[in-house]
Every structure is written in structure tokens, then in C-alpha cells.
Design a protein around this motif. Structure first.
Motif, short mmCIF file in Angstrom:
data_model
loop_
_atom_site.label_atom_id
_atom_site.label_comp_id
_atom_site.label_asym_id
_atom_site.label_seq_id
_atom_site.Cartn_x
_atom_site.Cartn_y
_atom_site.Cartn_z
N ALA A 196 56.42 -48.23 -32.69
CA ALA A 196 55.78 -48.26 -33.87
C ALA A 196 55.61 -49.36 -34.55
O ALA A 196 54.47 -49.81 -35.18
N THR A 197 56.86 -50.24 -34.52
CA THR A 197 56.69 -51.40 -35.61
C THR A 197 56.47 -52.67 -34.73
O THR A 197 56.35 -53.41 -35.44
N GLY A 198 56.87 -52.52 -33.52
CA GLY A 198 56.74 -53.82 -32.70
C GLY A 198 55.20 -53.77 -31.86
O GLY A 198 54.74 -55.15 -31.68
N VAL A 199 54.82 -52.85 -31.76
CA VAL A 199 53.43 -52.77 -30.77
C VAL A 199 52.27 -52.50 -31.67
O VAL A 199 51.14 -52.96 -31.61
N LEU A 200 52.58 -51.32 -32.39
CA LEU A 200 51.32 -50.82 -33.00
C LEU A 200 51.05 -51.46 -34.53
O LEU A 200 49.95 -51.40 -35.08
N THR A 201 51.88 -52.25 -34.93
CA THR A 201 51.52 -53.05 -36.08
C THR A 201 51.14 -54.69 -35.86
O THR A 201 51.11 -55.39 -36.79
N CYS A 202 51.02 -54.69 -34.72
CA CYS A 202 50.57 -56.10 -34.35
C CYS A 202 49.28 -56.72 -35.11
O CYS A 202 49.12 -57.77 -35.48
N TYR A 203 48.39 -55.92 -35.07
CA TYR A 203 47.02 -56.21 -35.56
C TYR A 203 46.79 -55.14 -36.82
O TYR A 203 47.21 -53.91 -36.88
N ASN A 204 45.85 -55.56 -37.58
CA ASN A 204 45.59 -55.13 -38.94
C ASN A 204 44.17 -54.60 -38.99
O ASN A 204 43.56 -54.58 -40.07
N GLN A 205 43.58 -54.08 -37.99
CA GLN A 205 42.27 -53.18 -37.91
C GLN A 205 42.43 -51.87 -38.42
O GLN A 205 43.48 -51.16 -38.19
N GLU A 206 41.43 -51.31 -38.76
CA GLU A 206 41.35 -49.95 -39.32
C GLU A 206 41.91 -48.95 -38.07
O GLU A 206 42.55 -47.92 -38.48
N GLU A 207 41.33 -49.30 -36.99
CA GLU A 207 41.73 -48.54 -35.83
C GLU A 207 43.27 -48.28 -35.51
O GLU A 207 43.91 -47.54 -34.95
N ASP A 208 43.92 -49.75 -35.70
CA ASP A 208 45.14 -49.90 -35.32
C ASP A 208 45.97 -48.97 -36.58
O ASP A 208 47.00 -48.51 -36.30
N ARG A 209 45.64 -49.04 -37.79
CA ARG A 209 46.22 -48.43 -38.84
C ARG A 209 46.20 -46.90 -38.47
O ARG A 209 47.16 -45.96 -38.62
N LYS A 210 45.00 -46.28 -38.21
CA LYS A 210 44.97 -45.07 -37.88
C LYS A 210 45.77 -44.38 -36.36
O LYS A 210 46.39 -43.42 -36.58
#
Length: 1086
Positions: free
Chosen positions: A796-810
Motif C-alpha cells: 500500500a505505501t511502497g508501491v501504490l503511493t508512488c504516483y499521484n494521479q487520480e487513478e492511483d489514489r482510487k
């Protein structure tokens, strides 16, 4: 043969116009001895005149006793017109002492532009006008009594002399008073006259020596010379001229090569020669090169001076014996005539030498005579000192570069101790220059010892100056002298008691690494630094050692040193000082990785070795993991990500298609994580940002369209490194917050470095395959399996938060919701989700905009946390959330802050919470935020009774008073009822707490009265409860005042208090605890 005689050689044009048929014999007429011109030609010589002979000066006699007189060339006789040369006329005028006529003739020739050398030389020589008192002049109309020229004539001649004087020495030697009518001043003028005559004598000697030299050269008969040339084996005898020249060169060679005694002996054996003056040799040629140059040019014929030098002499033909007047062509004199000329010249030289000696004796008589002892004693009063060391240095000044170096080598050891410590760095250039150029090794060693001991405890700037000088010295002298002279100085200081000196040694090893022999660099210097790293106790010294080791790794070329370098990396990573560890990541690891890249062992040996150590550590510490060692290995692995990515780019299939263009897009600033040092910048590793940009374009295109076939380095990362890392993460306990944090940082930097396409296509699928979040997998085994490990928070914190696009947040929110649902349905512990929220608060709080996540953080995370963890993790995350864009997220953090107030006693942390809550209450942007005020009052009522008393008295109660007062003026009835309801609950909870008299009077009672005012209008039925509370508080205040006055407590007040509390509680029991029904109680009755 050339000659020097002012009475016989003409340079005029008329000389060349003589008639070719000039008579060979001249008639002689009988005479009584008086010379006179014959009729018809007044310039012809007397009939009985002898052949012209050499005239040098005055009326001197030759050794044979015959007189030498001047002769005039015969007139030219021809059948046609007869012309007389102007030079003949000038000679006749000078011979007959028609001085003024000759002067006027000379002036007219000058005005016509036809200067006659005979007249020029005559009138430019003051000696022609000097007559002793006993020598009568030729014509008494020119010379007056006393041997001086008459006034009017002397003035004319002296003016001409000033105008035509040939040398400064001639003008300086003139004394104008001697040509006046005032008489002689013998005592003062004699010295000047003697000096002038001495100079003229020397000039004449040189001219005669030139003639003698030329005459001597012709002594060997031509036939004999032909014999020497035809028979080279016959050695031609040395000539006197050659002997004197060779003697001069030999003596010069002896002096230049310090054979002084031999030179003195050689001079004594040739006492007839002056070795200080080349002209004494007698050659009228330039001085030849020295013996060494002649030896080096052996076999290369030197050009003959007679081939290149235009020789001119100062003797005219008229001065030599024989008829030198050319008839048709000059005839070469025979040998007998040459011998006579040589004898005559030798005689003249003898006369001149005698005259020179007499003049020298006369000059010597004019000088003062003091004994050497008296002179020495007299000079002793000058107070000079040459007995001391400094006096000896001053008295013998340096006269060459080598002597300057020797002098500096002797003086610097005495200068340095007397210079102020703060200014000693000014001596560094002088010391280094002397050490560079000094010829003695012992003195050089002493100077370098002075350099390293120049300053007792050098500061940073002074060390930089010394290091700069050492590098300049190393560049100048080369590796051999650096090894022999500089390294021993470093070795001596390695155990010095002052850390500044050891720090200088550590920095010197790194600065000198490029200039050392490679064998010494990888053996002695590496051993020195390894010893200092293991033994030195100063953090600054070990930090410098690590940086120098990094520089050594950048220049080392011995593959056998790889294992030693790996052990040094692990040793320095385990150092207790953060400065040392930071230096390892900034310098040592990048340099070591660059070397392993060249060796081809970065992804085949270095990274696998670290992975093996991590796995071994996890196996050994299943129950008690050594988190420090894990941090060491993971941090090293993280520092190797940039060089690993560089290896992937440089070994890609598209490297041969890279072309740099001016329109290549620039790299975004956020494309790569911020490097810890320039050595970890991928652009620096690749070579340039332009090259990196071009490679990144091809890299993304290859991943997206062409795949990884044939890309061995990237396939190793995807197929070996990533699966091994994910497997290790699945074995880590989620309660180990340090491990979770370290692996989260690693994966975050790994994904950001390798790019978004790589992360989406290579990293996320492997994690999703392991997690398998789907409805069919929701069971107890799934809940107790991988979802409870560290894989969830790390993904969750090491992979999914690497980029800050809307799709990444969803995607992140969806993943956390799925995990929460899965864990809830499988009745599994929520520790993995809790760890995820903690890390999210640290790394990317911008994603926590969802109210569900914020509430989860507020109520779930803080329970069971230690104060240290709350201070280090939870509180910073909450404060970060308070600055987020979502207002609901900010409000949801208030209960969490309340939990911190309720469970934490640390003063610093409570102050931070108080400041954040105060910003909610006092910031103008929150004045009309009804929901925020409701949440704060609710939180105060919940945590107030359990909060720290000082925090409650100084913060909670004063702000409740403000909120109650502000609610009195609230226009919206619904909002006023909501606030009154929450205030009633808060005051009811806080009334059971012990409250000081001051707070009771200033805040609690005024707040209750404000609330009572609202209750009168909104709910008169509850006026009894508030009245009882107010009355009770007032009685407490009165009783405390009476108790303080009487010194005892009132039992009656206590009974009254208990009775009031019983009544209040019984009344409250009649009310419902439901928030909705409680709100209806305060509705205005219709």
C-alpha cells in the motif's frame, strides 16, 4: 693586409678615379735637405723622401734606429688632367699642422655630406691637441705659450670636438679648463688625464693585437699549409693564438665546474695571459663556445668566424711600412715585410705596456694607503654581525635558484615557530615550493614534516589549504616521490592525540589517491584507512576515512580487493555514528557500485550477497529480529538502486540506437527520487542528462511495445530480484514497524526509479498475485494468511503511493477497503491495516482524503500504541492530515487528538496537540464551522475527566467558556440547540472533576451561567439542573474561602455538596441518553 693609419687610406670617391697610367717612378731633384714641393705639383713629396713607413705617434724610433716619418703619396701624373684625392689634401694639411684649415675643410665636407674618415678621426680625438709644455708645436700660430691652443682657435676646436666626439668616455675625460687661458690645474687634472691616456692605451693595444693576430696567422708558409692539408696524419703545430684561446677556454671550464685550485695553478703557469678578459687572447673574433659545447658538437664543423664576421681594423695603410698606395691592384706583401711589421708591432706593444704600467703606478700613488688590519678595524665600527646563523645567511645572499632553495631549506625551520598560529597557513606555498625543488632528500623530509605539523589543531579551512598544497606537490613530483616523501608523514600522524591531525591524515589519503602508484593505493593506503576506521574513536575522523575509502574504490583496479571492499562497506554501515553511515551512502557505496559495475558483479555478486544476508537474518530472528542489522542491509540495498537502474539502461537492446538530438525532452524533476548525493544521481552515473533523457525515451517505448526479450539485466530484476523481495516481505511480522517502514521506503524508491510503466506492468501484478483479494478468497485461511503480514502495508505505501494521479489514489483506496472488508469477514486482526495507515500518514497523507480512512486512523490506530510510537508516527500523521484539502478529514482528526490528550502524559506532545486544537478554535476560517465546534466540544467532554489536570484547567475549560459565550449570540436556533446540548454533556462530565478555585471562578461558573442563559430560552425544564450545578459550584467556592480563613473544612458544605450531586444525578437519570431525544428536551415549547 688591413692597417690603421689616419694619414694614408682614403674612403673618398676620387680614389677610384685615378688614372691607370700613373707613373711608376717619381723624379728626385737635388735639395739642401729642406722639404718642398716640386714645381707644378705642390703636393708631391720631396725628391729625397724615403719610402713611406708606419707612423704611430710622435717621433719614435724603431728597434733598428731608423726614424719613422710620415710620407705623402705621390701625385698622380698622367698625360691628361691630373686630379688629387681629398684624402691626400687632408693628410697634407694635418702633416703640416694647418689645423684650422683642416678644420674648415672638414666642416665644408660635412656640409656637403661627404664626411672624410681621416678628418673625423683626427678631430674627434682630444689626444691630438694635447701637448706637453716641453714639446713645441709645429706652427706657433696655432699653439700658444704653455703648450695650449690659443683661445679663439681652442674654442673652435673644442666646439667641434663636442660635436664630433666619438665616445662618452672621450667627452667625460675632457677638462675644458685645460683649454682656456687660465692656466693649468695640475694637481686635479693629472688624474683625469692619466685615466684617459690609460683608456686610449688599452684601445691601441687591442688594435695592435688585432694586427699582430692577423700577421701571426700568415707566418706559416702557404706551401707548408698545403702539406698539412694533403697529409692529415701530420699534426700542424699549435699557433700562439690558438694556445692562448685554448688556455682561456680550459680555465673557464675549470672555474665553471668548481675546479678552483686547478684554475689557480693553471693561471700561475700562464702568468703572461689575462684570463678575465677574452680580448687579451688577441683574436679579433667573437668568443667561441665553451669546451662542453665544443665536445657536444664534435663532428659538426663550426662556421669559421672569418666566414661570418666582417672584420674591421683601426690601422690605415699609411701607417704600415712599404708603399701601400694601390697602383693598379694591391700587391700582397712578402714574408720579410710581414716579419718587419710584426717586430714593429711588438715593439709598439712593449712601449704601450711600459706606459700602461707607469700610468698605473701614478694612479696608485694618488690613492690612499691604509693597512688591511686598519681597514678591518675601521669597518668593525659599522656594527655588522656575521657570526650568528642569521648573520651568516644575510651576508651570503643567494645568487642562483639552487642556492635560493638551499637558503629556504635552512631558514624555514627557524621561521615557522615564530609565526602566529592563525597565520601559519600563509607559509604553506613557501614550504611546498621549497620541498619540491630542494636537492637534499633529508631537507625535503624535514620540510614536509613541518607542513603536517604546521598547525597544532588545524581547522577545516586550514586543512583544505594543506590538502590543496599536497595535491599540487603530488602533481609536480610524481607518484614515486609521493610514496617516498608524503605517505610516511601520513603514517606518522595516524595515531596522533589530536583528532584534527588524524582527520588531516584521513583526508590526505583520499586526496592523494589519484597520484599514488596503484600497488600502494590498493595495499598500504587501504590498510591505513581500514585501521583508522576500526580503531579511531572520533566520528569526524571515521567519516573522513569512509569518504577516502570511497575515493580509493574509485581508483582501485585489483579484482582481488572486492571482498575486502564488501567487508569495509558492512563495517562502516554498522558504525554507531549517523555521520559515518551518511558518508557511506553518499560516497562509499556509489563508488563501490561503480567498480562492481565495471567488474560485472553488481547484480551477480553484490546485490545477491546482501539479499542472502537479509534472508539469513530473518531465519535467525523469527521471534526477536535484529532490526538494526536489517536496517543496515536494506539501506545498502536502497543505495544500490540507482546504479542497478543504470546497468539496466546501459545493457538494454536499444543502446545502439541512442542518438542525441537538440529536441530531446528534458527529464521531469519528479521523475527520480531526490538522490542522497551527486554520486547517486542516475544522470551522473550515465554521463549526462541528455544521454539519460534519450535512454529513458527508448526505455519506456521498449517496455510498453517491445517487451523484455533479450534484456538480461532487466529480466534478472523481474524474475529473480522482485520475487525474492516479495517472498522476504511476506515473512516479516506486521508488528515490526521498523521493518515495515524500511521495506516501504525501499519499494517506493525502487518503483520511482524504474518508472511507472515498469511498476504497473512488472511490480503490481506480482503483489496482486500474492494477495489475491477477491470474494471467493474471503475465508478464515485468507484472513490469517498473507493479509496479516507486512505485505499489505508495504504494498500500500511502497508501491501504490508512488504516483499521484487520480487513478492511483482510487486504486489505493479500493485496495484498503478490500483489505478491511476481507479482514472483517474473516475475523482476522487488523494490524496490517493499522500499519498501513501509520505508514500512509508518514509518506503520503494526501491520499487520506477519504473520511472512512480518516475515521479509521482516528479511532483505530491510536489504541494500544506506546507514547513513543504516537509521538514518532501518529501525531505527525495527524498534523499532516490537518493541512489537507478535505475539511471532513480535518474534523475527523479531532477525536484522535482527544485520544492523545487522554492517553499521553508527555508534555512536548501535549503542547503540539494543544497548538493544533487551538488553531481549530482561533483560526478565522473555522469560526462558522458548526460541525467542527460540535466535534471539539464532544471530544472535550469525553477526554476532559481523564486528561492531564493542567491541560484541562488551562485549555479545555477556558475554551468551553468561550464556546458557551459565543453560543449566546448564535442566530440559528438549530445550531444553538446543538451547541447547548454538547456543552451540557461536557459540563456534566467535567463537574465531577476537581477544579481549582481560580478556574472555577474565572471559567467554569461563567461558562455554566452562559449555558443557563441558553437553557432558559430553549429548555426551561432543565433550569433546575443547571441552577443546582451553579449553586453547588458557588457553595464550593464560598466554603473554600471560609476554610482558608478558618483553617478547616466545613462539613456542612460537604453535605450540601453531596446532596446537590444526588439531586443532579437523579434528575439526569430521568433524561434519556439518546442524542436525538436529548435534543428534543431543549426544544422551545409551543
Amino acid at each position: 693586409m688591413a692597417s690603421v693609419n689616419p694619414f694614408n687610406l682614403s674612403d673618398s670617391e676620387e680614389e677610384a678615379e685615378r688614372l691607370p697610367n700613373e707613373a711608376a717612378d717619381r723624379e728626385r731633384s737635388p735639395s739642401d735637405g729642406a722639404p718642398g714641393p716640386p714645381p707644378g705639383n705642390p703636393f708631391c713629396p720631396p725628391a729625397d723622401a724615403e719610402r713611406p713607413t708606419l707612423l704611430l705617434s710622435g717621433s719614435r724610433t724603431s728597434p733598428s734606429g731608423e726614424g719613422i716619418s710620415a710620407a705623402v703619396p705621390s701625385a698622380m701624373v698622367g698625360s691628361g688632367e691630373t686630379r688629387v684625392s681629398v684624402d691626400v689634401i687632408a693628410a697634407q694639411l694635418l702633416r703640416d699642422q694647418y689645423i684650422l684649415t683642416a678644420l674648415e675643410f672638414h666642416t665644408e665636407l660635412l656640409e656637403a655630406g661627404r664626411e672624410l674618415p681621416r678628418l673625423r678621426d683626427y678631430f674627434s680625438n682630444p689626444g691630438n691637441f694635447e701637448r706637453q709644455s716641453g714639446t713645441p708645436p709645429a706652427k706657433d700660430q696655432v699653439v700658444g705659450p704653455g703648450g695650449t691652443l690659443r683661445g679663439e682657435h681652442s674654442v673652435c676646436i673644442l666646439c667641434l670636438l663636442l660635436y664630433r666626439a666619438g665616445s662618452i668616455s672621450t667627452l667625460d675625460s675632457l677638462d675644458f679648463a685645460r683649454y682656456s687661458d687660465d692656466g693649468n690645474r695640475e694637481s686635479d687634472e693629472r688624474v683625469a688625464v692619466l685615466e684617459f691616456e690609460l683608456r686610449k692605451a688599452k684601445e691601441t693595444i687591442q688594435a695592435l693585437r688585432a694586427n699582430l693576430t692577423q700577421a701571426a696567422e700568415s707566418e706559416v708558409p702557404s706551401q707548408e699549409r698545403k702539406n698539412f692539408k694533403s697529409s692529415p696524419e701530420i699534426q700542424e703545430p699549435i699557433r700562439p693564438l690558438e694556445k692562448r684561446a685554448l688556455n682561456f677556454l680550459v680555465n673557464e671550464y675549470l672555474l665553471k665546474n668548481e675546479y678552483k685550485l686547478s684554475s689557480i695553478t693553471f693561471s700561475d703557469e700562464n702568468d703572461d695571459q689575462d684570463f678575465e678578459l677574452w680580448d687579451d687572447v688577441g683574436l679579433n673574433i667573437p668568443k667561441p663556445p665553451g669546451l662542453l659545447q665544443l665536445y657536444r658538437n664534435c663532428g659538426t664543423p663550426l662556421p669559421s668566424p672569418r666566414d661570418t664576421v666582417d672584420v674591421s681594423v683601426g690601422v690605415d695603410f699609411g701607417d704600415l711600412p712599404g708603399n701601400c698606395i694601390a697602383q693598379d691592384t694591391p700587391k700582397k706583401p712578402d714574408l720579410s715585410q710581414q716579419v718587419e711589421v710584426v717586430q714593429e708591432l711588438e715593439y709598439q706593444i712593449g712601449l704601450l705596456n711600459n706606459e700602461k704600467q707607469s700610468l698605473a703606478e701614478q694612479i696608485k700613488k694618488l690613492q690612499r694607503k691604509l693597512s688591511p688590519a686598519f681597514q678591518q678595524a675601521l669597518l668593525s665600527f659599522c656594527r655588522m654581525c656575521s657570526d650568528s646563523r642569521l648573520g651568516a645567511e644575510v651576508s651570503r645572499l643567494a645568487d642562483s635558484e639552487e642556492s635560493v632553495m638551499l637558503m629556504l631549506g635552512r631558514c624555514l625551520p627557524h621561521i615557522v615557530p615564530n609565526v602566529l598560529l592563525a597565520k601559519r597557513e600563509e607559509l604553506i606555498p613557501l614550504i611546498l615550493c621549497t620541498a619540491c625543488l630542494h636537492p637534499e632528500p633529508k631537507e625535503r623530509d624535514q620540510l614536509l614534516h613541518i607542513l603536517f605539523n604546521l598547525i597544532k589543531r588545524p581547522d577545516d579551512e586550514q586543512r583544505q589549504m594543506i590538502l590543496t598544497g599536497c595535491v599540487a606537490f603530488a602533481r609536480h613530483v610524481g607518484p614515486t616521490r609521493v610514496e617516498a616523501e608524503l605517505l610516511p608523514q601520513c603514517w606518522e600522524q595516524i595515531n596522533h592525540k589530536y583528532p584534527e591531525r588524524r582527520l588531516l591524515v584521513a583526508e590526505s589519503c583520499g586526496a592523494l589517491a589519484p597520484y599514488l602508484p596503484k600497488e600502494i593505493r590498493s595495499s598500504l593506503v587501504l590498510s591505513m584507512l581500514q585501521q583508522m576506521l576500526a580503531e579511531d574513536k572520533a566520528d569526524l575522523v571515521r567519516e573522513a576515512v569512509v569518504k577516502s575509502l570511497g575515493i580509493i574504490m574509485g581508483y582501485i583496479d585489483d579484482p582481488d580487493k572486492y571482498s575486502q571492499g564488501f567487508e569495509l562497506m558492512l563495517l562502516s554501515l554498522g558504525d554507531p555514528s549517523e555521520r559515518v553511515v551518511s558518508a557511506v551512502h553518499q560516497v562509499f557505496i556509489p563508488a563501490f557500485a561503480a567498480w562492481t559495475t565495471e567488474l560485472g558483479t553488481l547484480h551477480t555478486a553484490l546485490i545477491p550477497s546482501l539479499m542472502a544476508r537479509i534472508e539469513k537474518l530473518l531465519k535467525q530472528g523469527e521471534h526477536s529480529l535484529d532490526e538494526h542489522k536489517l536496517h543496515v542491509f536494506l539501506s545498502a540495498l536502497q543505495s544500490l538502486i540507482p546504479p542497478l537502474f543504470a546497468v539496466v539502461l546501459q545493457n538494454a537492446p536499444f543502446t545502439n540506437r541512442v542518438k542525441l538530438h537538440s529536441d530531446t525532452p528534458t527529464i521531469e524533476v519528479t521523475r527520480f527520487p531526490r538522490p542522497a548525493s551527486p554520486l547517486q544521481d542516475v544522470a551522473t552515473i550515465i554521463g549526462s542528462r541528455e544521454m539519460l533523457s534519450a535512454l529513458l525515451l527508448l526505455y519506456d517505448h521498449q517496455l510498453e511495445h517491445e517487451g523484455t526479450t533479450g534484456w538480461d539485466s532487466l529480466l534478472w530484476v523481474v524474475n529473480q530480484l522482485l520475487p525474492q523481495l516479495i517472498e522476504i516481505v511476506g515473512r516479516i511480522n506486521v508488528t515490526s514497524s521498523t521493518c515495515v517502514h524500511e521495506f516501504s521506503r525501499f519499494f517506493w524508491r525502487f518503483c520511482r526509479t524504474f518508472g511507472k510503466i515498469f511498476t504497473n506492468t512488472k511490480v503490481k501484478p506480482q503483489f496482486q498475485e500474492i494477495l489475491r483479494l477477491s470474494e471467493e478468497n474471503v475465508d478464515a485461511s485468507a484472513g490469517n494468511g498473507i493479509l496479516t503480514k507486512a505485505t499489505v502495508p508495504i504494498y500500500a505505501t511502497g508501491v501504490l503511493t508512488c504516483y499521484n494521479q487520480e487513478e492511483d489514489r482510487k486504486l489505493l483506496v479500493g485496495f484498503l477497503e478490500d483489505v478491511m472488508t476481507t479482514l472483517s469477514l474473516s475475523h482476522a486482526p487488523l494490524d496490517s491495516l493499522k500499519a498501513s495507515f501509520v505508514e500512509l500518514g508518514l509518506f503520503s497523507s494526501i491520499y487520506l482524503y477519504h473520511p472512512l480512512l480518516s475515521l479509521f486512523l482516528s479511532f483505530l490506530v491510536l489504541r494500544g500504541m506506546s507514547e513513543a510510537l504516537v509521538d514518532r508516527r501518529a501525531a505527525p500523521a495527524l498534523i499532516t492530515l490537518c493541512s489537507g484539502p478535505e475539511f471532513s478529514v480535518r474534523i475527523s482528526t479531532i477525536p484522535a487528538f482527544g485520544t492523545i490528550m487522554e492517553t499521553v502524559t508527555q508534555k512536548e506532545l501535549l503542547e503540539r496537540v494543544k497548538m493544533q486544537l487551538a488553531s481549530f478554535l482561533e483560526d478565522p476560517q473555522y469560526q462558522d464551522q458548526h460541525s467542527l465546534h460540535m466535534e471539539i466540544i464532544r471530544t472535550f467532554g469525553r477526554v476532559g475527566p481523564n486528561a492531564e489536570p493542567r491541560f484541562r484547567d488551562e485549555f479545555v475549560l477556558p475554551h468551553l467558556h468561550k464556546l458557551a459565550l459565543a453560543n449566546n449570540s448564535q442566530a440559528a436556533e438549530s445550531k444553538r440547540i446543538d451547541i447547548a446540548t454538547q456543552l451540557f454533556e461536557a459540563y456534566s462530565a467535567l463537574s465531577c472533576c476537581f477544579i481549582s478555585e481560580e478556574v472555577m471562578v474565572n471559567h467554569f461558573l461563567p461558562g455554566l451561567r452562559c449555558l443557563h442563559s441558553d437553557m432558559e430560552q430553549l429548555s426551561p425544564e432543565h433550569e433546575v439542573i443547571l441552577s443546582s450545578m451553579i449553586k453547588e459550584c458557588e457553595i464550593k467556592v464560598e466554603n473554600r474561602g471560609m476554610a482558608d480563613a478558618q483553617g478547616s473544612l466545613s462539613i456542612a458544605s460537604s453535605l450540601v455538596g453531596e446532596d446537590a450531586k444526588t439531586k443532579f444525578l437523579s434528575k439526569m437519570g430521568q433524561l434519556t441518553t439518546s442524542g436525538a431525544m436529548l435534543a428534543n428536551v431543549f426544544q422551545r415549547k409551543k
